[in-house]
Design an enzyme around this catalytic site. Structure first.
Site, PDB file in Angstrom:
ATOM      1  N   LEU C   8       0.869  -1.182   0.195  1.00 23.84           N
ATOM      2  CA  LEU C   8      -0.039  -0.053   0.043  1.00 23.84           C
ATOM      3  C   LEU C   8       0.858   1.166  -0.010  1.00 23.84           C
ATOM      4  CD1 LEU C   8      -2.620  -1.469   2.767  1.00 23.84           C
ATOM      5  CD2 LEU C   8      -2.900  -1.079   0.099  1.00 23.84           C
ATOM      6  N   GLY C   9       1.980   1.100  -0.652  1.00 22.98           N
ATOM      7  CA  GLY C   9       2.817   2.579  -0.867  1.00 22.98           C
ATOM      8  C   GLY C   9       2.238   3.442  -1.725  1.00 22.98           C
ATOM      9  N   MET C  11       2.054   3.623  -4.877  1.00 24.68           N
ATOM     10  CA  MET C  11       1.190   3.060  -6.014  1.00 24.68           C
ATOM     11  C   MET C  11       0.022   2.278  -5.453  1.00 24.68           C
ATOM     12  SD  MET C  11       2.380   4.061  -8.913  1.00 24.68           S
ATOM     13  CE  MET C  11       1.894   3.022 -10.100  1.00 24.68           C
ATOM     14  N   GLY C  12       0.281   1.272  -4.738  1.00 29.62           N
ATOM     15  CA  GLY C  12      -0.746   0.487  -4.024  1.00 29.62           C
ATOM     16  C   GLY C  12      -1.707   1.091  -3.359  1.00 29.62           C
ATOM     17  N   SER C 113       1.332   2.134 -15.662  1.00 25.70           N
ATOM     18  CA  SER C 113       2.113   3.266 -15.690  1.00 25.70           C
ATOM     19  C   SER C 113       1.383   4.473 -15.105  1.00 25.70           C
ATOM     20  CB  SER C 113       2.432   3.605 -17.243  1.00 25.70           C
ATOM     21  OG  SER C 113       3.158   4.585 -17.529  1.00 25.70           O
ATOM     22  N   GLY C 115       2.688   6.568 -12.445  1.00 23.07           N
ATOM     23  CA  GLY C 115       3.227   7.162 -11.115  1.00 23.07           C
ATOM     24  C   GLY C 115       1.972   7.651 -10.181  1.00 23.07           C
ATOM     25  N   LYS C 167       5.141  -3.247 -20.768  1.00 24.69           N
ATOM     26  CA  LYS C 167       5.512  -2.293 -19.674  1.00 24.69           C
ATOM     27  C   LYS C 167       6.957  -1.933 -19.803  1.00 24.69           C
ATOM     28  CE  LYS C 167       4.959   0.702 -16.530  1.00 24.69           C
ATOM     29  NZ  LYS C 167       6.112   0.563 -15.525  1.00 24.69           N
ATOM     30  N   HIS C 170       7.514   0.030 -22.607  1.00 24.31           N
ATOM     31  CA  HIS C 170       7.132   1.362 -22.427  1.00 24.31           C
ATOM     32  C   HIS C 170       8.303   1.963 -21.768  1.00 24.31           C
ATOM     33  CE1 HIS C 170       5.355   4.350 -19.401  1.00 24.31           C
ATOM     34  NE2 HIS C 170       4.562   4.475 -20.282  1.00 24.31           N
ATOM     35  N   GLU C 174      10.273   5.416 -22.594  1.00 27.54           N
ATOM     36  CA  GLU C 174      10.448   6.310 -21.860  1.00 27.54           C
ATOM     37  C   GLU C 174      11.868   6.969 -21.193  1.00 27.54           C
ATOM     38  OE1 GLU C 174       8.202   5.468 -17.891  1.00 27.54           O
ATOM     39  OE2 GLU C 174       9.939   6.539 -16.887  1.00 27.54           O
TER      40      GLU C 174
END
Lengths: 298, 298, 298, 298
Positions: C8-9, C11-12, C113, C115, C167, C170, C174
């Site tokens: 659950l950082g 992103m999560g 993707s 962020g 990804k 990708h 990037e």
């Protein structure tokens, strides 16, 4: 010493000749009946005498090397030694040495440089393995390596894997050096209004200059034989080590722009048409309309 | 305002239309009788009224631009302004502004981006010149630039030369960005065993991803029209700015590996055969003998 | 649907919020007591109801992901599904899917993707897995992806592995795109005699130009916050995908000069001193004597 | 013959010694009273006898060379010859030859390679100029060039400019070759767990291998003196020819990825911090939030 060689092609065959000329006894096996001394790998092993049989494997890296080593593993035993002189990936060495050790068979990896010139000039050797095994094999290495001080044509680079690792980097460097000469060649050749004879320029670099090298001498020979390289297509294969060098650089976070550029130039050289450049052309069409090629950039 | 335009091709013609749609009066001259409003540059200048005549030059960079500006220099006079909207090199601007100043003619360089989409979307504008001249010309720039905040589609980048310098760098970046997508395209397309539809992947990158961009949208359009790019050859021209960007980087000691790689990829794409790779192939032949392609590296 | 999330950082945690805001039930587990909904992975699995439990793994790629998936494999069973939303290497997916299949557990790889902007904008999603499993999970994907047409922010790229492969590419793209802008930035900044405000140039590229993109907008934001980037060190990490993209290119013989140059620039940026450049400096010393730096080239 | 030399530094001074050792009469001028034979360029010219006075200019390229040639142009006359042996750009030669011709003064450009080793080994020479002038100067060139066949250390590359053009490309190649070895060095050094002595590997490449060269021998010397290059900073200057080689490649549409990568690596090596990498770092901050360095890629 009495040595077995598996694989008697351009490299292995010449090495047999050089070893014999230096006084060693060599029994060679090759699939090709015209080249082989014995009928099978089994016969090769049987022919070897002494308590520590030595077999040098000199076949193409990959599946063929794997199957030859597997067959040798079954035929050899405690105290015997297999040397892989082909262009194997060093990580394959790390795997093999453990498998062979369970049978008491020693393993040494030898990077061999010099191409067809090795028979006469000697082969540059980079080997990996335990000190005592390398010590035991030194008479063979001494026969194969160039005349002159041992340390100028031979190195015990480290434990198993180090020989092929050093050879891998050698070939990565080789890619970069060749490409540097090649780009210089093209830049010189682009100015035939100014440079009257490109070959003569390379020829004049053989003495006194900073860029003199054996590869330069080979390029001089090539340009003497075919001054505009008309008979040669710009299609260049790659044989693994260049790719592994770049992969190793990537995994170790080492910037390798020159070696990778040389590798990519080879990839490019083999493409009939480039999917990437089709994409760029498609993009330019999209923003430039059905513009002429010269005017589309945004 | 009343503006003259020399050059009514895909860019200049669309700009005339956009300016007129925004309420400006435009007189255009083109060699092509089907496009032109007047018979000659002289007639164009005569048609312009007011005490400060303005002529926008929109012809291919190089000799044509030079001769048009020379002709305009003779026809115009004190207080008039020439805008070069083509892709001239910024050093040409620095030379021209001084020559025109001796006649009292103002000069502004305008980098124009947007291609055929500019008529509808507006043109991204980067201009160089003195504050007062730029101020005077703002109604024209405001008509040409995209709707929205002025500073998001227009910049007065600095004195004369700054506009084309900014446009040069814009195009250098463009080369690099296009090549990045193109390499990604090829890497995806190389795995048709895994990626079922490369076009669908690009399509999905249009929202939410880090790589979303206008160029990506154009690539999606291109892939929708021709999913495997079968109808497009990987032959890509370059129009000057990419070369100048690399030259400028070299002269300023700025590392530019990506922009130069993108430029070189274009050069590569246009070669039937590569002299450099012929040299590499010749070298491999020399040290590998008449080796098979796969076994020659040293 | 009721979904479990492990990790659950940044992103999560944001994904949990977005999923809940879109009406899904989410139970999250994180080592950090301040973030977690339950005490353990076991508790997470127990909390999930229904006959097909779904757990989305959003932890750093590598060992942590491996151990979380191993623990989940023990706790889940027939018909359940694990989604790896981290930046795993696609070859890890190919290995995992087989191991989980022996227990009847489904596996889907999801490249994500966007962020920190994803919570608001939605996340660009590239997923790999069997049609029926993807179909079953679509309500979750639809909640996470950006609003708008599904195919513009989501792609079912192929079988397991295809999501992370897409990804990976990708992110390789990037790297190249970012480096292109960055080189352009440096070339502009090198001419502060000509370009009065580099940030204003980038700002003006946001509308109408060919190089407009989301990354450009981010660069504009960064330059607005810190016009000369004085507060930022040119030290750039890399998180795996760039390396894998280059490795994949090398293995597939795809030229990737731009993506590799961008990767190598990151490696460079992290070196206190470059061993390679020490070698070049040493060479110049050798042939130039104790020459001044400027005069040593041969 | 009696020859004048202007500039008696490391190169010019050694050349004077070599010419004298080979039986030529040399009068040298240098600003440094400790080195010079005469007090001024005027005195130098006066000291030269014979109807065709010859002056070899061996001073740093650029302004100094220009002013020395200008002063010589005033002092010399019909039939005399100036040789520029410095690292001038070939386009400067094209300009000078015409200016000097109006005074009847001949001009020859000579690229000189070999560094401090030239006095002993001889200098690799590439010269440009008319046949009869070159013919006239051959005794001097023969004394300076390495012993052995003339065409292996000397080339009359074409008309004026061709000598410096060939030298420019020589140095461009040199940059690429040096960088190739340097990257290989770093890749070897990155594996000190496997390669026990990197210097020993390079040492062993001196005989028999494909990559053997004079530069390799210099690297061996450097590594013998300082095995880990601890005393050398990875800061590498560039002296013009590398840049010109890349510029020429760009102007002729010749792909030069290796030579340009080597040049950019030198630029990189001199930057305290990289503006481009600051921009990349800033971008990652923007999309990754204040993320840890390792997790920001999108």
């Amino acid at each position: 010493m009495h040595l077995g060689i598996v694989g008697l092609g351009k490299m292995g065959g010449n090495m047999r000749d050089r070893l014999r000329a230096k006084g060693h006894q060599v029994t060679g096996y090759d699939q090709d009946p015209a080249l082989t001394d014995v009928d099978s790998i089994g016969a090769l092993v049987s022919a070897l005498d002494g308590d520590r049989r030595i077999v040098w494997v000199m076949v193409p890296a990959g599946d063929i090397t794997e199957s030859v080593i597997a067959e040798l593993a079954d035929a050899l035993g405690e105290g015997d030694v297999i040397i892989d002189g082909g262009n194997s990936k060093y990580t394959d060495d790390l795997r093999r040495v453990d498998a062979l050790a369970t049978r008491g068979i020693g393993y040494v990896d030898a990077g061999v440089s010099g191409g067809i010139w090795g028979e006469t000039n000697g082969y540059g050797l980079m080997v990996g393995g335990p000190d005592d095994t390398i010590e035991y094999l030194m008479p063979i290495f001494d026969a194969l390596r160039p005349d002159g001080p041992r340390h100028e044509g031979f190195v015990h680079a480290g434990p198993v894997g180090a020989g092929h690792y050093a050879k891998m980097v050698h070939n990565g460097i080789e890619y970069g050096v060749m490409q540097a000469y090649a780009e210089g060649y093209e830049i010189l050749a682009a100015r035939d209004d100014l440079i009257s004879d490109v070959g003569a320029v390379f020829e004049a670099w053989q003495r006194g200059t900073v860029v003199r090298s054996w590869l330069l001498e080979l390029l001089v020979k090539a340009l003497n034989e075919d001054p505009d390289l008309d008979d040669i297509r710009g299609y260049v294969a790659d044989s693994g080590e260049g790719r592994w060098t770049v992969e190793e650089a990537v995994q170790r976070a080492v910037p390798a722009p020159v070696i990778s550029a040389a590798l990519f130039a080879r990839f490019d050289s083999r493409q009939e048409d480039s999917p990437a450049m089709k994409a760029v052309a498609a993009l330019r069409n999209q923003f430039g309309g059905h513009a002429t090629k010269a005017s589309a950039d945004g």
